[in-house]
Structures are given as C-alpha cells and as structure tokens.
Design a protein around this motif. Structure first.
Motif, PDB file in Angstrom:
ATOM      1  N   ALA A 172     104.160 -49.768   1.669  1.00 17.34           N
ATOM      2  CA  ALA A 172     104.128 -48.414   2.206  1.00 17.34           C
ATOM      3  C   ALA A 172     104.614 -47.403   1.173  1.00 17.34           C
ATOM      4  O   ALA A 172     104.032 -46.319   1.010  1.00 17.34           O
ATOM      5  N   GLU A 173     105.667 -47.738   0.459  1.00 17.62           N
ATOM      6  CA  GLU A 173     106.210 -46.821  -0.530  1.00 17.62           C
ATOM      7  C   GLU A 173     105.273 -46.679  -1.732  1.00 17.62           C
ATOM      8  O   GLU A 173     105.132 -45.586  -2.298  1.00 17.62           O
ATOM      9  N   GLU A 174     104.638 -47.766  -2.114  1.00 13.07           N
ATOM     10  CA  GLU A 174     103.663 -47.678  -3.210  1.00 13.07           C
ATOM     11  C   GLU A 174     102.493 -46.802  -2.808  1.00 13.07           C
ATOM     12  O   GLU A 174     102.010 -45.966  -3.587  1.00 13.07           O
TER      13      GLU A 174
ATOM     14  N   GLY B  53     102.207 -57.603   8.772  1.00 14.92           N
ATOM     15  CA  GLY B  53     102.112 -57.041   7.428  1.00 14.92           C
ATOM     16  C   GLY B  53     102.368 -55.556   7.353  1.00 14.92           C
ATOM     17  O   GLY B  53     102.686 -55.027   6.277  1.00 14.92           O
ATOM     18  N   SER B  54     102.254 -54.847   8.474  1.00 11.83           N
ATOM     19  CA  SER B  54     102.404 -53.388   8.452  1.00 11.83           C
ATOM     20  C   SER B  54     103.849 -52.954   8.229  1.00 11.83           C
ATOM     21  O   SER B  54     104.111 -51.771   7.981  1.00 11.83           O
ATOM     22  N   TYR B  55     104.797 -53.884   8.312  1.00 15.75           N
ATOM     23  CA  TYR B  55     106.201 -53.554   8.088  1.00 15.75           C
ATOM     24  C   TYR B  55     106.632 -53.805   6.641  1.00 15.75           C
ATOM     25  O   TYR B  55     107.828 -53.803   6.342  1.00 15.75           O
TER      26      TYR B  55
ATOM     27  N   ASN C 220      97.076 -46.159   7.499  1.00 16.77           N
ATOM     28  CA  ASN C 220      97.615 -45.157   8.424  1.00 16.77           C
ATOM     29  C   ASN C 220      98.953 -45.594   9.009  1.00 16.77           C
ATOM     30  O   ASN C 220      99.851 -44.770   9.225  1.00 16.77           O
ATOM     31  N   VAL C 221      99.080 -46.894   9.285  1.00 23.42           N
ATOM     32  CA  VAL C 221     100.348 -47.385   9.828  1.00 23.42           C
ATOM     33  C   VAL C 221     101.428 -47.341   8.747  1.00 23.42           C
ATOM     34  O   VAL C 221     102.570 -46.912   9.002  1.00 23.42           O
ATOM     35  N   TYR C 222     101.099 -47.769   7.531  1.00 24.14           N
ATOM     36  CA  TYR C 222     102.057 -47.656   6.428  1.00 24.14           C
ATOM     37  C   TYR C 222     102.513 -46.202   6.262  1.00 24.14           C
ATOM     38  O   TYR C 222     103.711 -45.925   6.081  1.00 24.14           O
TER      39      TYR C 222
ATOM     40  N   THR D 121     111.898 -40.672  19.874  1.00 27.66           N
ATOM     41  CA  THR D 121     111.240 -41.911  19.442  1.00 27.66           C
ATOM     42  C   THR D 121     110.497 -41.671  18.137  1.00 27.66           C
ATOM     43  O   THR D 121     109.654 -40.782  18.048  1.00 27.66           O
ATOM     44  N   SER D 122     110.780 -42.463  17.122  1.00 26.68           N
ATOM     45  CA  SER D 122     110.148 -42.257  15.820  1.00 26.68           C
ATOM     46  C   SER D 122     109.983 -43.580  15.095  1.00 26.68           C
ATOM     47  O   SER D 122     110.763 -44.522  15.297  1.00 26.68           O
ATOM     48  N   GLY D 123     108.955 -43.641  14.243  1.00 30.92           N
ATOM     49  CA  GLY D 123     108.701 -44.848  13.473  1.00 30.92           C
ATOM     50  C   GLY D 123     108.203 -46.000  14.323  1.00 30.92           C
ATOM     51  O   GLY D 123     108.423 -47.162  13.989  1.00 30.92           O
ATOM     52  N   LYS D 124     107.496 -45.681  15.411  1.00 30.51           N
ATOM     53  CA  LYS D 124     107.027 -46.697  16.345  1.00 30.51           C
ATOM     54  C   LYS D 124     105.503 -46.703  16.408  1.00 30.51           C
ATOM     55  O   LYS D 124     104.827 -45.795  15.935  1.00 30.51           O
ATOM     56  N   TYR D 125     104.984 -47.748  17.042  1.00 30.00           N
ATOM     57  CA  TYR D 125     103.533 -47.933  17.178  1.00 30.00           C
ATOM     58  C   TYR D 125     103.220 -48.059  18.669  1.00 30.00           C
ATOM     59  O   TYR D 125     103.840 -48.855  19.379  1.00 30.00           O
TER      60      TYR D 125
END
Length: 301
Positions: free
Chosen positions: A287-289, A280-282, A181-183, A264-268
C-alpha cells in the motif's frame, strides 16, 4: 461520482455530481433537485474526466474556488465511485496509463489528495471497491495479479496473468485495480486528519449498470438483457452479494451519513456489513509503495 457536501437527516444538503457525460449528469441533477422537497437542498454537476489528470486538477481547482467563495458549503464528504473495465485489450488514458489503473485508482488518488485540504471535520471519504479483489471469492472474474506499481500503470500484470487470454486479461486488470483501491483506502485512513474517515465499499454485483459496456458483444448482451432478470438465481448459485442499484445506493448513503459510523475508519464494507477484505489487502508495504508511486505519477506532495 458524488461529492456529498454537508448533509444529515433533516438538514440542508448540497451535492456536487462530478461527471464525464454532461447530458447524463444534468438528468441526474434534475432528478435529485426534484427529490429535495425543501429549500436548502440542492444538486449541481461539474465536469470531470478521471482518465485525464488535467481534468482532475481543473475540477479540484474549480471546486476549491467555489468553497472559498462560499458559493457552495464546505466539503464534508467525498465518494470515489468511478470504475471501468476495458474489455479484451489494454487501453490507455490520455496520460499514457493503463485505463483500469489510470481511472479506477490514479484519477481518484489525485482527486482525493487535491481535495483533502478542504475537507472540513467531520468528513468522510468512501472509495468504492469490489469483492472481486479477493481471491477467496471464487465466483466471478479471475483474481488480481499484483505487480510492481510502476509496471501496473503500464498494464503489466504479475505472474498470475501469464497465461491469460484477451478476455481474462481485461477482467484481471479490473480486479487488480480494485485491489489497488483497497490499498489506497487503508493508506489514506492512516494519513487523514482527526475528524476525517476513509473506508472502502463493495456495492456487490449490480446487473444492468453498464460496467461491462466495453466487453465482447455476447457478454454485453447477457449483462444488459439477461442478468438483471435472474438476480435470485445469481444470489443462489453465484454469490449472495447481488443487489439492485437502489439497494447498493442505500448502503453507500448509510456509510456516508449514519451517525453511528462517524468515527469508523480504515474499514471495508460489503453493502451494509463491515467485513474483512482479502488477506493480501492488508499488506502495508504494498500500500505504501503504491501511494509513493502514485504521488510521483501525479506530481502530488
């Protein structure tokens, strides 16, 4: 799952509840409509089962038709809130995907990609994730065991799960899907149009919500009847990230409506706080795979 449609403080709003259980959905609609207190504020329910890609497509088609016909306002927000834990054995969706990945990630992926064309700027997408995706958070279930995405959709975890028994396996399938979900959120944030944001949200541990309803009977009993009454102890000895449903709901509402977060975008977010997700989530390559495999599996372009 909530689809907030056009809302800010003091303005009209229309909320669509996308739900699998029609009875519970209607109860929620009646409660929300009772809280509206003014004309122009309305909630309604529509049927959606994220364990079925056909159901997701049908829901998206129906919602797009409502927006096109102006029977509901344009779409300004989307909250992906569904989450399942499968218990002590692998289960699979009607499409043959392992349930944690099929529901928690793939159903949401298809829903969001189908609805992106009708998101009207300014718009926000929030994907509800979990702090359990982060191995640095020692307390709680076993950390993710990432694998090639195609294998994960078959329920095949990475090497870290090699010695898992049935109980640990079910939990690790869940935590690995939450990493997905984070990816997904970060990959989505790189793709959305100007004026649309995408963020991940960790509601924290909320005892008594029913997330563990598929767990073994002793754990179900503890989750339902014991943990809700010992929140102060959980905060002190397990993690401070323990909240009531109302507290986490308020934090989620803020993320969707606070004008200060409009760009704000692309944040957790952990509750009200913006924090870094796991190291590891970055991993952009992962994420692209995951995105590319999800496109193939949902036949989405």
């Amino acid at each position: 799952m909530l689809l907030p449609v056009a809302s800010s403080e003091g303005e009209p709003w229309h909320v669509v509840l996308a739900c699998r259980d029609a009875k519970r959905a209607q109860a929620a609609v009646e409660r929300l409509n009772g809280l509206g207190r003014s004309p122009g504020r309305r909630a309604e329910a529509m049927s959606l089962d994220l364990a079925s890609l056909a159901s997701v497509r049908a829901f998206a088609t129906a919602l797009i038709a409502k927006v096109s016909a102006s029977s509901i306002p344009v779409l300004h927000g989307l909250v992906c809130n569904a989450g399942v834990q499968t218990g002590t054995k692998r289960t699979f969706t009607v499409d043959g995907f392992e349930s944690s990945f099929g529901v928690n990630h793939l159903g949401h992926f298809l829903l969001v990609t189908k609805l992106l064309p009708i998101l009207a700027s300014p718009a926000r997408v929030t994907v509800v994730a979990s702090g359990t995706h982060d191995p640095a958070q020692k307390a709680g279930p076993p950390p993710p065991a990432w694998n090639e995405p195609a294998a994960l959709f078959r329920g095949e975890l990475g090497a870290g799960a090699a010695k898992d028994g049935p109980f640990a396996l079910g939990q690790r399938l869940y935590t690995t899907s939450e990493l997905a979900n984070v990816y997904f959120t970060y990959a989505l944030a790189r793709r959305v149009a100007t004026g649309v944001t995408a963020n991940a949200f960790d509601p924290g541990l909320m005892p008594g919500t029913g997330l563990l309803r598929n767990a073994a009977p002793p754990l179900r009993f503890v989750a339902k009847h014991v943990l809700p009454h010992v929140k102060p102890l959980l905060r002190r000895f397990l993690t401070p990230n323990v909240h009531t449903v109302e507290e986490s709901g308020a934090a989620l509402a803020r993320l969707m409506t606070d004008p200060l977060l409009g760009s704000t975008s692309g944040k957790y977010f952990e509750g009200q706080k913006e924090i870094r997700s796991s190291t590891g989530s970055y991993d952009t390559d992962r994420a692209e795979e995951l995105w590319k495999v999800s496109e193939v599996l949902t036949e989405t372009e």
